[in-house]
Design a protein around this motif. Structure first.
Motif, mmCIF file in Angstrom:
data_model
loop_
_atom_site.group_PDB
_atom_site.id
_atom_site.type_symbol
_atom_site.label_atom_id
_atom_site.label_comp_id
_atom_site.label_asym_id
_atom_site.label_seq_id
_atom_site.Cartn_x
_atom_site.Cartn_y
_atom_site.Cartn_z
ATOM 1 N N LYS A 282 100.413 -27.934 16.740
ATOM 2 C CA LYS A 282 100.810 -27.765 18.139
ATOM 3 C C LYS A 282 102.200 -27.135 18.234
ATOM 4 C CE LYS A 282 98.011 -31.610 19.895
ATOM 5 N NZ LYS A 282 98.016 -32.903 20.602
ATOM 6 N N GLY A 283 103.097 -27.568 17.345
ATOM 7 C CA GLY A 283 104.436 -26.970 17.339
ATOM 8 C C GLY A 283 104.391 -25.486 17.024
ATOM 9 N N HIS A 284 103.532 -25.126 16.060
ATOM 10 C CA HIS A 284 103.355 -23.720 15.689
ATOM 11 C C HIS A 284 102.837 -22.919 16.889
ATOM 12 C CE1 HIS A 284 100.876 -20.357 14.077
ATOM 13 N NE2 HIS A 284 101.943 -20.174 13.320
ATOM 14 N N MET A 285 101.880 -23.487 17.611
ATOM 15 C CA MET A 285 101.311 -22.804 18.764
ATOM 16 C C MET A 285 102.347 -22.610 19.873
ATOM 17 S SD MET A 285 97.591 -24.694 18.945
ATOM 18 C CE MET A 285 97.220 -23.913 20.509
ATOM 19 N N VAL A 286 103.185 -23.622 20.084
ATOM 20 C CA VAL A 286 104.213 -23.536 21.122
ATOM 21 C C VAL A 286 105.194 -22.400 20.838
ATOM 22 C CG1 VAL A 286 106.211 -24.722 22.125
ATOM 23 C CG2 VAL A 286 104.057 -25.953 21.820
ATOM 24 N N GLU A 298 106.077 -20.817 10.981
ATOM 25 C CA GLU A 298 105.319 -21.002 9.749
ATOM 26 C C GLU A 298 105.846 -22.197 8.969
ATOM 27 O OE1 GLU A 298 102.594 -19.426 8.243
ATOM 28 O OE2 GLU A 298 102.363 -18.743 10.324
ATOM 29 N N PHE A 299 107.160 -22.340 8.901
ATOM 30 C CA PHE A 299 107.752 -23.518 8.230
ATOM 31 C C PHE A 299 107.256 -24.802 8.891
ATOM 32 C CE2 PHE A 299 111.833 -21.001 6.954
ATOM 33 C CZ PHE A 299 111.100 -20.329 5.995
ATOM 34 N N ILE A 300 107.259 -24.812 10.229
ATOM 35 C CA ILE A 300 106.825 -26.004 10.972
ATOM 36 C C ILE A 300 105.338 -26.257 10.778
ATOM 37 C CG2 ILE A 300 106.515 -26.925 13.313
ATOM 38 C CD1 ILE A 300 109.162 -25.571 14.066
ATOM 39 N N LEU A 301 104.512 -25.201 10.788
ATOM 40 C CA LEU A 301 103.060 -25.341 10.645
ATOM 41 C C LEU A 301 102.679 -26.041 9.339
ATOM 42 C CD1 LEU A 301 100.126 -24.689 11.473
ATOM 43 C CD2 LEU A 301 100.430 -22.456 10.341
#
Length: 450
Positions: A282-286, A298-301
Motif C-alpha cells: 500500500k505504501g508503494h502504491m501511495v 521500491e525500498f518500501i515495497l
C-alpha cells in the motif's frame, strides 16, 4: 651615402603623399639655383630658393620643408655650417650637399656634423640628381610613415591597455555578481531542502500517531538507514533516498485497522501478519505517482522480504532484494525491538542486537548485520560524548538539539540540529506549563555557547 637598394613606395605598397614635396635650394650663385629649378620643375616639386645660409634658415622657420639641397662653398656660412644648424633645429629634414672635387675633407665634415644623406659633385648629372632626390624623398616619407605608424601603435596599445583594464574590472564585477547569485541560489536550495525534510518529518509524525508507533521512531529508522548506507559507500542520492524511505516506511499502515496496527507482531496470527506486512504494498502504491520517489517506493515495497526468500510480497531472496530494502528492514526491526512493536516489551540495546544477529542469513543480509553491529558500537560511544539531557529551565539561547524535540505522543515540535533561540525556549516552557508535562530535551554539548 644612401644605398641604391632602398625600396620604393610602390615596392612596399604605400601610396605616395598627395601634397607635393617641398625642396629648399641654397646657393650663393643665382645661375646654379636657376639650373636646379629648371631640372626639378617637371617633377612637380614645390621649390624654395635662398642665396645664403642665413636666408635658408629664415625660410625654414616659415615653411615646412622635406628636403634641403645646399652648396658647400658659400660666403659667411658654408654649406656644412648651414646644414649643421638645420639639423639641430629640424632633424627630420633630409639634407643633400653639392660639392666639388677639391672639397673632400669639408664634405666629410659636413656628413659627420650635418648628418648629410647624400652628396653630389659639380657638375651634376641630371638623372643622378633626380634619382637621388627621389630616393631621398621616399626615404623621408618612409621615416615619417614609420613614425606615424609607431605613434598609432602606441596610441592603440594605450587604448587596448585601458580597454583591458576596464574589461577586467567588468569581468571581476560580473564574476562577483555571479558568485553572489550562486550563493543565493545555493542558500535557497538548501532552505528548500531543509523545508522538504522538515515536512517529511512532520508527515512521518502524523503516520506514527495513526499507527501507534513511538514518537520519532521513523526518524531514528531514517538516521540508522543513512548511516548504514554510508558503510556500504552508497551515493549521496541513494543515501538520501534511504533516509526518506525510513521516514515513510510505515505510510501504508494508515489504511490498517486500529486493532491490528497497535498489536505486537509476535501476537499476530498468520493471517494478521500477512495483512500487516501488506502495508508495504500500500505504501508503494501511495508513492507511485511521485516519479522522483521511484527508488524510495521500491525500498518500501520490499522491506518485508527475507534474506532466505520466505518474505513478502515477492518472495525474492539474497541479492535479489534491493540493498536499500535490506538495510531498511534491519533498521526498522531494530527500532521496533527497542520500542516494543515486535515483542510485548521493549528490549534493551544488547538484547535487541542479539536478536538481530540471530537472524543473520535468515531475515537479514549478513553483510548488513555486520555493518550494523560495528555501527551501533561506534555511534553508542559518540552519542555519550556529544549529547546530554537537560530540563527546560536549563536551556540557553544558542544550544543545539541533538535529537528531535517531541511531545509524549510523538508530535514533532522542533527538528534535530536546530539552534535554539530565546523565543524557542519561552515556547517550550509555556508548552510544558500548559500541558503540565516535562519534555525530554537532548542538546549537543559541543554547540553549547558559554
Amino acid at each position: 651615402m644612401v644605398s641604391n637598394n632602398v625600396p620604393t613606395l610602390e615596392q612596399i605598397n604605400i601610396e605616395k603623399p598627395v601634397a607635393a614635396p617641398v625642396i629648399l635650394l641654397v646657393d650663393d650663385e643665382a645661375s646654379i639655383l636657376s639650373s636646379l629649378k629648371r631640372v626639378l620643375r617637371p617633377k612637380g616639386y614645390v621649390v624654395l630658393t635662398a642665396e645664403s645660409g642665413a636666408a635658408g634658415l629664415e625660410l625654414l622657420k616659415e615653411n615646412t620643408v622635406d628636403l634641403i639641397i645646399s652648396d658647400m662653398r658659400m660666403p659667411e656660412m658654408t654649406g656644412a655650417q648651414f646644414l649643421k644648424k638645420a639639423k639641430e633645429s629640424y632633424p627630420d629634414i633630409t639634407r643633400i650637399l653639392l660639392t666639388g672635387y677639391s672639397e673632400i675633407s669639408a664634405t666629410i665634415s659636413a656628413i659627420n656634423e650635418g648628418g648629410v644623406y647624400h652628396y653630389l659633385q659639380k657638375p651634376w648629372d641630371e638623372q643622378d640628381l633626380l634619382l637621388t632626390i627621389e630616393r631621398a624623398l621616399e626615404q623621408q616619407f618612409l621615416k615619417k610613415e614609420a613614425a606615424r605608424l609607431n605613434a598609432l601603435v602606441r596610441k592603440q596599445n594605450e587604448e587596448l591597455l585601458t580597454f583591458n583594464a576596464r574589461l577586467e574590472k567588468q569581468v571581476q564585477a560580473r564574476t562577483e555578481e555571479l558568485r553572489q547569485t550562486v550563493l543565493f541560489l545555493e542558500k535557497g536550495q538548501e532552505e528548500i531542502k531543509q523545508n522538504f525534510l522538515t515536512m517529511l518529518k512532520v508527515f512521518s509524525s502524523l503516520i506514527e500517531l495513526r499507527s501507534g508507533m513511538l514518537g520519532g521512531q521513523s526518524d531514528r529508522v531514517s538516521a540508522l538507514g543513512r548511516r548504514l548506507g554510508k558503510k556500504f559507500q552508497l551515493t549521496e542520492g541513494q543515501i538520501q533516498h534511504l533516509g526518506i524511505a525510513g521516514l515513510l516506511h510505515a505510510i501504508g499502515k494508515i489504511g490498517l485497522p486500529d486493532e491490528l496496527i497497535r498489536k505486537p507482531q509476535e501476537k499476530m496470527t498468520g493471517e494478521e501478519s500477512r495483512m500487516f506486512m501488506n502495508h508495504a504494498v500500500k505504501g508503494h502504491m501511495v508513492l507511485t505517482p511521485l516519479a522522483s520517489f521511484g527508488e524510495i517506493s521500491e525500498f518500501i515495497l520490499h522491506q518485508h522480504e527475507r534474506y532466505d526468500g520466505r518474505g513478502l510480497p515477492s518472495g525474492i531472496a539474497g541479492d535479489q532484494i534491493p540493498l536499500g530494502s535490506r538495510i531498511l528492514a534491519l533498521a526498522r526491526d531494530f527500532e521496533a525491538l527497542r520500542s516494543g512493536a515486535i515483542a510485548a516489551q521493549p528490549l534493551p540495546l544488547e538484547k535487541a542486537i542479539q536478536v538481530i544477529k540471530s537472524q543473520s542469513g535468515i531475515r537479514y543480509d549478513p553483510s548488513v548485520v555486520e555493518a550494523f553491529v560495528a555501527l551501533v558500537n561506534e555511534e553508542d560511544s559518540l552519542l555519550r560524548e556529544k549529547s546530554r539531557e537537560v530540563k527546560s529551565r536549563d536551556l540557553e539561547a544558542g544550544m543545539k538539539l541533538a535529537e528531535d524535540l517531541r511531545t509524549g505522543e510523538g508530535v514533532l515540535l522542533i527538528v534535530k540540529d536546530s539552534v535554539l533561540t530565546q523565543n524557542n525556549i519561552q515556547q517550550i516552557r509555556k508548552f510544558e506549563q500548559l500541558e503540565d508535562i516535562s519534555l525530554q530535551i537532548s542538546i549537543t554539548i559541543e554547540e553549547k555557547k558559554n
